[in-house]
Each structure stands twice: as structure tokens, then as C-alpha cells.
Write a protein that holds these residues in place. Structure first.
Motif, PDB file in Angstrom:
ATOM      1  N   VAL A 108     -28.165  41.344 -62.032  1.00 15.81           N
ATOM      2  CA  VAL A 108     -28.794  40.025 -61.937  1.00 15.81           C
ATOM      3  C   VAL A 108     -28.035  39.007 -62.796  1.00 15.81           C
ATOM      4  N   PRO A 164     -25.947  36.801 -58.621  1.00 15.18           N
ATOM      5  CA  PRO A 164     -26.188  36.953 -60.063  1.00 15.18           C
ATOM      6  C   PRO A 164     -25.636  35.748 -60.814  1.00 15.18           C
ATOM      7  N   GLN A 226     -32.037  44.883 -63.622  1.00 12.19           N
ATOM      8  CA  GLN A 226     -33.369  44.321 -63.403  1.00 12.19           C
ATOM      9  C   GLN A 226     -34.187  44.296 -64.692  1.00 12.19           C
TER      10      GLN A 226
END
Length: 281
Positions: A108, A164, A226
Motif C-alpha cells: 500500500v 500504492p 495492509q
């Protein structure tokens, strides 16, 4: 961002270990209850290798999980199969690059500190070719092109619908180092400026005037998953790379990156410096 196979596998291992410890069982005791060895269960918990969903189901029953949690973990086990675009490549890639691509496919956020070259995700093809030729003097041209093709393919994650966030702190030395000749370098710096205009890409320059600074050991990349327990640090080495995920290691690099951001020029000043150097090239 969708949760990928490696994230699922790592999450499964962390959950199985948590449940076993809550139950107060050792690896040997838990393994004996479901008919697997201590070594096998250890691999399950340390996220190494494949898993069998019936074994995960049996473990959950021994750990007295709710039906909802048991079914969720079984689904994680069924889905934890690594399948990335790089698996279909005709030519093999180094193991460290294989893992890097797998992890990067699911991050991310990426925090880059680059002290030698422009970060790979921001490189032009000509610049990347020059870097590979300089780094691998004995490397055949076909292999150079293969690795550059992979680098260019990696950059497609920047064009995803939900990409991301990429935060790069680039040492002034990397900005000033002429790679591939003046035209290649000038084009590369202009490309960095263009990419830095995207909302999910942040670029700062760490100027020479900063003097001594936090991570004097060299470049590194922090891949954020995450959740914090899925983070990994990657350090590029000659002939491969080093991955670190122990809590103390992660915290050291997170702190180092925070220091680097604080010591670097702000976004506008960084862009101005890159623009000025591009004109000098």
C-alpha cells in the motif's frame, strides 16, 4: 487495494501462531493433535512454503475458534498461492527479485531512500539500461534487456486504479551522478519531475548541505503492507538482496526514513533543485 497471495499467506501464519499461543499449546503439542510435525507447523506459522487447508481447518477446531474465523482462515489457506505476472517469464529471475516482485505487487506504500541511483520505479528505460550495464559488467546484453523489461513492467503498478503511495528521498549525489550520458540523465531528471506531479508519488532531495545523516549504510526500501506486521525492508546487495522483517529492524528503518524526510528539502525546493541540475546536464 486488493489483498494479494503473499499478504494472505503471511496473515495466515500470524493468525495461526496467535491462536496457538492463546490456547497455551507448544508447536509440538498442537502439531500432534492434528497429525503434523513440529517443523511443519512452524513453517505454517513463519509463512514459509505452502499450506494445506484441511490442516488449517483441523488446527482451528483444536484452537476452539468460532466457525466464522475458522472459515475465514480456511479461505486464506486456499487463496495463498503466489501467482504473479513474472511467473510466466521465459527467462528466470533471481530469487531475491522474485520475492521483491511478489511483495511489491501487494504493498500500500513504498518508502525509498536512494543514495546511488534514481529509484527503479522512477527510472526511464535508457537510464535503467545504463545502470544495469554498469552494475553487471559481465552480463550479456540479452540478460540486461530482460532485467530492464522487468523493471519497466514493475512500473505499471504506478498506473493502477488504486496505486500504492511512493515516497522517495533521493540523495543529491544520485541526482547529480551522470548515468548513461548527459542526454539520458537530463531526460531522467525531467521524468522524475513529471512523476512527482502525480498525487501518489512524493519526491524529496537530501542535499549535500545536510552533511552526515541517519542511514549512512546505504539505500533501502520499506515495503508497507495492509498492516504494520506485514511490512518488509529490502536492502539491495551485490548479487542479490536482503529482506528484513523483525520488529526491531523494521522500527530502525522506519525511524531512519522519518529522519531522512525531515532532513531533506521540501517538495518545492526539491523540484527546483532537480530542475536546475537537469539544465546543467
Amino acid at each position: 487495494m486488493a489483498v494479494g497471495p503473499t499478504t494472505r499467506r503471511r496473515q495466515l501464519g500470524a493468525d495461526l501462531r496467535r491462536l496457538r499461543e492463546l490456547k497455551g499449546l507448544t508447536l509440538e503439542e498442537a502439531g500432534a493433535r492434528v497429525g503434523v510435525s513440529k517443523a511443519t507447523l512452524s513453517r505454517y506459522e513463519t509463512k514459509e512454503g505452502s499450506v494445506k487447508w484441511p490442516t488449517v481447518d483441523a488446527l482451528c477446531r483444536e484452537y476452539d475458534t468460532s466457525d466464522e474465523e475458522r472459515l475465514a482462515l480456511v479461505e486464506l489457506a486456499k487463496a495463498a498461492k503466489v501467482q504473479g505476472w513474472w511467473r510466466s517469464l521465459a527467462d528466470p529471475i533471481p530469487d531475491s527479485m522474485n520475492l521483491m516482485l511478489t511483495l511489491e505487487d501487494e504493498v500500500v506504500r513504498e518508502d525509498h531512500y536512494a543514495c546511488m541511483f534514481i529509484p527503479g520505479l522512477l527510472q526511464t528505460r535508457d537510464y535503467a539500461e545504463a545502470v544495469h550495464r554498469a552494475s553487471e559488467k559481465q552480463c550479456p546484453e540479452r540478460e540486461v534487456q530482460h532485467m530492464v523489461d522487468i523493471r519497466m513492467k514493475r512500473q505499471e503498478l504506478l498506473q493502477r486504479e488504486d496505486p500504492p503511495h511512493i515516497w522517495c528521498v533521493i540523495d543529491e549525489a544520485a541526482v547529480r551522478r551522470t548515468v548513461g550520458g548527459t542526454k539520458v540523465m537530463s531526460d531522467q531528471l525531467r521524468h522524475v519531475l513529471t512523476m512527482a506531479e502525480l498525487p501518489h508519488i512524493t519526491v524529496q532531495v537530501l542535499p549535500f548541505s545536510t552533511g552526515a545523516h541517519a542511514p549512512a549504510v546505504g539505500s533501502f526500501l520499506l515495503l508497507a503492507g495492509q498492516t504494520p506486521d506485514l511490512d518488509v525492508v529490502y536492502v539491495d546487495l551485490i548479487g542479490g538482496g536482503l529482506f528484513m522483517e523483525k520488529p526491531k529492524e523494521l522500527e530502525r528503518y522506519r525511524l531512519a526514513f522519518q529522519y531522512l524526510k525531515a532532513q531533506a528539502l521540501d517538495l518545492d525546493s526539491s523540484a527546483q533543485l532537480i530542475h536546475r541540475i537537469s539544465k546543467e546536464s
